[in-house]
Design an enzyme around this catalytic site. Structure first.
Site, PDB file in Angstrom:
ATOM      1  N   GLY A 128       0.823  -1.199   0.000  1.00 22.84           N
ATOM      2  CA  GLY A 128       0.000   0.000   0.000  1.00 22.84           C
ATOM      3  C   GLY A 128       0.855   1.245   0.000  1.00 22.84           C
ATOM      4  O   GLY A 128       2.076   1.186   0.197  1.00 22.84           O
ATOM      5  N   PRO A 144       2.502   4.937   1.146  1.00 24.09           N
ATOM      6  CA  PRO A 144       3.114   5.313   2.432  1.00 24.09           C
ATOM      7  C   PRO A 144       2.088   5.912   3.390  1.00 24.09           C
ATOM      8  O   PRO A 144       1.156   6.605   2.981  1.00 24.09           O
ATOM      9  CB  PRO A 144       4.175   6.362   2.040  1.00 24.09           C
ATOM     10  CG  PRO A 144       4.408   6.156   0.584  1.00 24.09           C
ATOM     11  CD  PRO A 144       3.128   5.660   0.015  1.00 24.09           C
ATOM     12  N   GLY A 145       2.284   5.631   4.679  1.00 23.15           N
ATOM     13  CA  GLY A 145       1.499   6.282   5.712  1.00 23.15           C
ATOM     14  C   GLY A 145       0.158   5.661   6.024  1.00 23.15           C
ATOM     15  O   GLY A 145      -0.644   6.267   6.741  1.00 23.15           O
ATOM     16  N   LYS A 169       1.138   0.194   7.585  1.00 27.38           N
ATOM     17  CA  LYS A 169       1.577  -1.183   7.332  1.00 27.38           C
ATOM     18  C   LYS A 169       2.489  -1.674   8.460  1.00 27.38           C
ATOM     19  O   LYS A 169       2.306  -2.770   8.985  1.00 27.38           O
ATOM     20  CB  LYS A 169       2.306  -1.243   5.980  1.00 27.38           C
ATOM     21  CG  LYS A 169       1.457  -0.833   4.795  1.00 27.38           C
ATOM     22  CD  LYS A 169       2.190  -1.012   3.487  1.00 27.38           C
ATOM     23  CE  LYS A 169       3.373  -0.090   3.346  1.00 27.38           C
ATOM     24  NZ  LYS A 169       2.991   1.333   3.311  1.00 27.38           N
ATOM     25  N   SER A 187      -9.030   4.338 -18.726  1.00 21.47           N
ATOM     26  CA  SER A 187     -10.387   4.416 -18.185  1.00 21.47           C
ATOM     27  C   SER A 187     -11.103   5.709 -18.533  1.00 21.47           C
ATOM     28  O   SER A 187     -12.247   5.919 -18.120  1.00 21.47           O
ATOM     29  CB  SER A 187     -10.354   4.241 -16.660  1.00 21.47           C
ATOM     30  OG  SER A 187      -9.655   5.307 -16.062  1.00 21.47           O
ATOM     31  N   LYS A 217     -12.378   6.358  -6.923  1.00 24.01           N
ATOM     32  CA  LYS A 217     -13.086   7.206  -7.883  1.00 24.01           C
ATOM     33  C   LYS A 217     -14.482   7.581  -7.392  1.00 24.01           C
ATOM     34  O   LYS A 217     -14.915   8.728  -7.529  1.00 24.01           O
ATOM     35  CB  LYS A 217     -13.169   6.480  -9.231  1.00 24.01           C
ATOM     36  CG  LYS A 217     -11.810   6.290  -9.905  1.00 24.01           C
ATOM     37  CD  LYS A 217     -11.933   5.505 -11.198  1.00 24.01           C
ATOM     38  CE  LYS A 217     -10.580   5.314 -11.856  1.00 24.01           C
ATOM     39  NZ  LYS A 217     -10.664   4.551 -13.108  1.00 24.01           N
TER      40      LYS A 217
END
Length: 809
Positions: free
Chosen positions: A370, A372-373, A376, A694, A737
């Protein structure tokens, strides 16, 4: 000399003619006749004297004084002169840039020094040259042979001196010349050479040289004897060691030993008490025997002792595990982290299986991926707390040496185990929670590939016999819970990725960030800055202002920094006065503390527009909205793309153009329209790169709107890839989104039909307040997004500035 001297001396006629020469004073050195010597001289009277000599016959008179007497010769007052000096010839005189001169002086002959003839600007001195008489006879021959033999023996003790020096000495035929040459050897000091210079009789001079060489030879022979005896003593050290050990044992039996425990006995006791498998004890005992054989004073003793200490310091014994209470584990995870429900669910499942299977279960290798921050690493700490285990962390960012993982072999100086073994020693447990941080940032170079070394560590089928290059005995890692963290999956090699269970941790939603800030960050920073709850508060609106206008990130690190900045401002206000001060920060107060807003986010259009459609983008910091503008111009059918679009997005625009042209009859667009018009497509914020497939349906919608004059609904946003036949393909980043669309006030969101299965994973608030419509083809999209009435084509309204670093997935 007379016949009674037992050697014949031929007295040569000495010159009685006085000469006046420039004077050069040298300190703490003597230049003998017929000896060339290079020197570097600084400016002064001697410098000027040599300049004068170079313009004449290049001869100077050298006198030699102690270093302490040099200062007296720098003035114009005459100083006492030594009785004997040396007339020398300047063979080279090279001036250098640092105001010094590089010279080569070669002694010509001794000279009797008379008196000063000049004192300024340099000294001139009168002198009478003196030349050694030639000496012949058996005594001279015998003495010269003795000195030459001494020189040859002395040089034999000096391996760095060339044998050419011996050959040169042997060629000398006069005692005086031989004495002068030998006096330049390392055996003679300044005073010795000065005494030889003052000795005019060649035989007497050579006698003095012979005496000094005899003294030096005695010293060299004695030194060699001492070295030989020292070596013999070292050879006896092992025997003496065993004798001393026997004496210690006898004293202990007699009760006379008052000293601490012997190091070898201490190691024996620790090995016997070690709770470890037999093969570990055997390895330690084998090394202890080597230590005893070689002795504590041997060069290898330190290496062996260090290795045994490593064996004794590692946790080999099986540990009793604490009972697993799932409700307690869930409580700890919820206390430490808000949200992350899927991750927490997977961890609770793991704990449940471990509770039922016990030690038979081999620990899975988890990998949290994932931005940063997002927490984890701190998740690993929570798992350790929930299990009651030790927590260790190894940062792998920038590691390029395989030995960092597996250790160095003991043949190398300074060898030590790798980070895995070192961390087990630090944890003092063989089943800690082990975080391998930043595993995606491992490198590789000529020293090896650390990722390959990790294959054994992270394979549950192999890591029960992990072998470190330093330890060289199997270490059981099967009970260690390894958790790797990474920001991206792509840099991780496929064999290593295959050994890990990937758990993706997405960015926090706006609501999650708000709850984290309210329940964790504000309290943490308030306590850190010494503020009381009644002295500092931030409203929900103020926190939302921080989240939206002052940070743009997936995690909450920058949000915590901004809250810390507010706390510092508040702490200053509280500390400036003794009165009770309460700092309450609302949304309108934030700019006063932190300055102007730094970021903005996409929002819905103010009204329906022709040729302007709203699309959704996914970035590493979350989702956002983009406006796609299409403007038809009179031209020759060209397609112009601006806004720093990437190759994939350009291809999506071409596909949208081809689809619109293919369906032009269905849309009521004349066939000649595409020959008479050029199409300009622009995505605002041109300095920010944009790419991804997309945006296909958004581009198509804006194109058809501009060509037909049908306005696009302002409350509709969309995402999806388009094919040439108008089919809608799935996309990624749906959660981010839809969150961006919900934040911007969008009411209807169009998504690919194949992404309908992902709707259940969206936040409940988004599912309730945002109409989510799955679509399969462009006909469905246009039916929803375009207004039915025909409007005059007008230039589109400029879109709000989108956020930086946008990449459409």
């Amino acid at each position: 000399m007379t016949d009674t001297d037992q050697h014949e001396v031929e007295i040569t006629e000495q010159s009685t003619t006085e000469r006046t020469l420039p004077l050069v004073i040298l300190g703490e050195m003597v230049i003998m006749p017929r000896i060339p010597v290079p020197l570097q001289v600084g400016k002064g009277k001697s410098y000027r004297a040599m300049e004068e000599a170079m313009e004449g016959d290049k001869e100077v008179l050298l006198i030699f004084v102690p270093e302490s007497d040099i200062e007296g010769f720098k003035g114009n007052a005459p100083q006492p002169l030594p009785p004997v000096g040396v007339i020398a010839r300047l063979e080279e005189f090279a001036k250098k840039s640092d105001d010094t001169v590089q010279i080569i002086l070669e002694g010509v002959s001794r000279a009797e020094v008379k008196d000063y003839a000049q004192t300024d600007p340099f000294y001139r001195v009168t002198c009478v040259p003196y030349t050694d008489p030639e000496v012949e006879g058996p005594e001279a021959e015998a003495l010269m042979g003795e000195v030459k033999s001494q020189v040859e023996e002395i040089i034999s003790y000096m391996p760095d001196v060339s044998q050419e020096a011996v050959a040169f000495v042997k060629r000398i035929t006069q005692p005086g010349h031989l004495a002068d040459v030998v006096a330049y050897g390392p055996s003679f000091e300044f005073q010795d050479r000065l005494e030889l210079l003052l000795t005019l009789d060649p035989m007497e001079r050579l006698h003095k040289v012979q005496l000094e060489l005899s003294h030096q030879l005695e010293l060299l022979r004695l030194r060699q004897k001492i070295q030989s005896e020292t070596k013999d003593a070292l050879d006896q050290s092992q025997k003496e060691y065993f004798l001393r050990e026997q004496m210690k044992a006898i004293r202990r039996e007699l009760g006379e030993d008052e000293f601490d425990e012997d190091p070898v006995d201490e190691l024996k006791r620790k090995i016997l008490e070690l709770d470890a498998p037999d093969y570990v004890k055997e390895a330690a005992t084998h090394e202890l025997k080597r230590l005893i054989q070689q002795g504590m004073n041997s060069p290898e003793a330190g290496v062996i002792r260090t290795y045994i200490d490593w064996i004794l310091s590692l946790p080999w014994a099986k540990e009793t595990q604490q009972p697993i209470i799932l409700s307690e584990a869930q409580k700890i995870l919820d206390e430490d982290h808000f949200g992350l429900n899927k991750v927490k669910e997977r961890l609770i499942e793991y704990l449940a299986v471990r509770k039922l299977a016990g030690e038979k279960m081999r620990s899975p290798i988890l990998c949290f991926v994932g931005p940063p921050g997002v927490g984890k690493t701190s998740l690993g700490k929570s798992i350790a707390r929930a299990l009651g285990r030790q927590f260790v962390r190894a940062s792998l960012g920038g590691v390029r040496d395989e030995a960092e993982i597996r250790g160095h072999r003991r043949t190398y100086i300074g060898a030590m185990p790798g980070r895995i073994i070192q961390s087990l020693k630090t944890a003092k447990s063989n089943q800690p929670v082990f975080i391998l941080d930043e595993i995606d940032k491992l490198g590789a170079d000529f020293r090896g590939d650390p990722t390959s070394a990790l294959l054994e560590v992270l394979d549950p089928e192999q890591n029960n016999t992990f072998s470190d290059h330093y330890m060289e005995i199997p270490v059981d890692l099967s009970q260690v819970i390894f958790i790797a963290t990474a920001n991206q999956l792509d840099p991780i090699p496929m064999p290593l990725r295959d050994r890990m269970e990937i758990i993706e941790i997405g960015g926090y939603t706006e609501d999650e960030k708000l709850e984290i800030a309210k329940n964790f960050l504000v309290r943490k920073q308030r306590e850190f800055h010494g503020l009381k709850p009644e002295q500092f508060t931030v409203t929900d609106e103020g926190l939302l202002k921080l989240i939206r206008a002052y940070t743009r990130e997936a995690g909450v690190r920058n949000l915590e920094r901004e809250i810390a900045a507010l706390c510092r401002k508040a702490a200053r206000r509280v500390a400036d006065t003794e009165e009770q001060v309460k700092v309450a920060i609302d949304a309108k107060d934030v700019p006063d503390y932190l300055g102007p807003e730094r970021f903005s986010f996409g929002s819905a259009e103010a009204k329906d527009e022709i040729g302007v459609a709203t699309g959704a983008a996914y970035t590493v910091t979350g989702g956002d909205l983009l406006q796609f503008e299409v403007l038809p111009l009179h031209g020759k059918g060209e397609l112009r793309l601006t806004g720093q679009l990437g190759d994939v997005m350009k291809e999506s625009a071409m596909a949208a153009m081809s689809y619109a042209r293919y369906r032009s009859a269905d849309f009521g667009i004349p066939a000649s329209y595409f020959e008479d018009h050029s199409i300009h497509i622009h995505v605002p914020e041109g300095a920010v790169p944009k790419d991804g497939p997309s945006a296909g349906i958004t581009l198509t919608t804006a194109l058809v709107s501009a060509m037909t004059g049908r306005a696009v609904r302002k409350d509709v946003a969309m995402t999806g890839e388009i094919t040439l036949r108008g089919k809608i393909l799935p996309i990624g980043g749906l959660k981010e989104k839809t969150l961006a669309a919900h934040r911007a006030g969008i009411k209807t969101f169009l998504l690919p039909q194949e992404n309908a299965k992902d709707i259940v994973e969206l936040p409940e608030k988004v599912r309730k307040e945002l109409e989510l419509i799955p679509v399969e083809n462009m006909d469905q999209v246009l039916a929803i997004a375009l207004r039915p009435q025909i409007m005059a084509v007008t230039p589109p309204t400029p879109a709000p500035i989108p956020p930086p670093v946008i990449t459409v997935a």
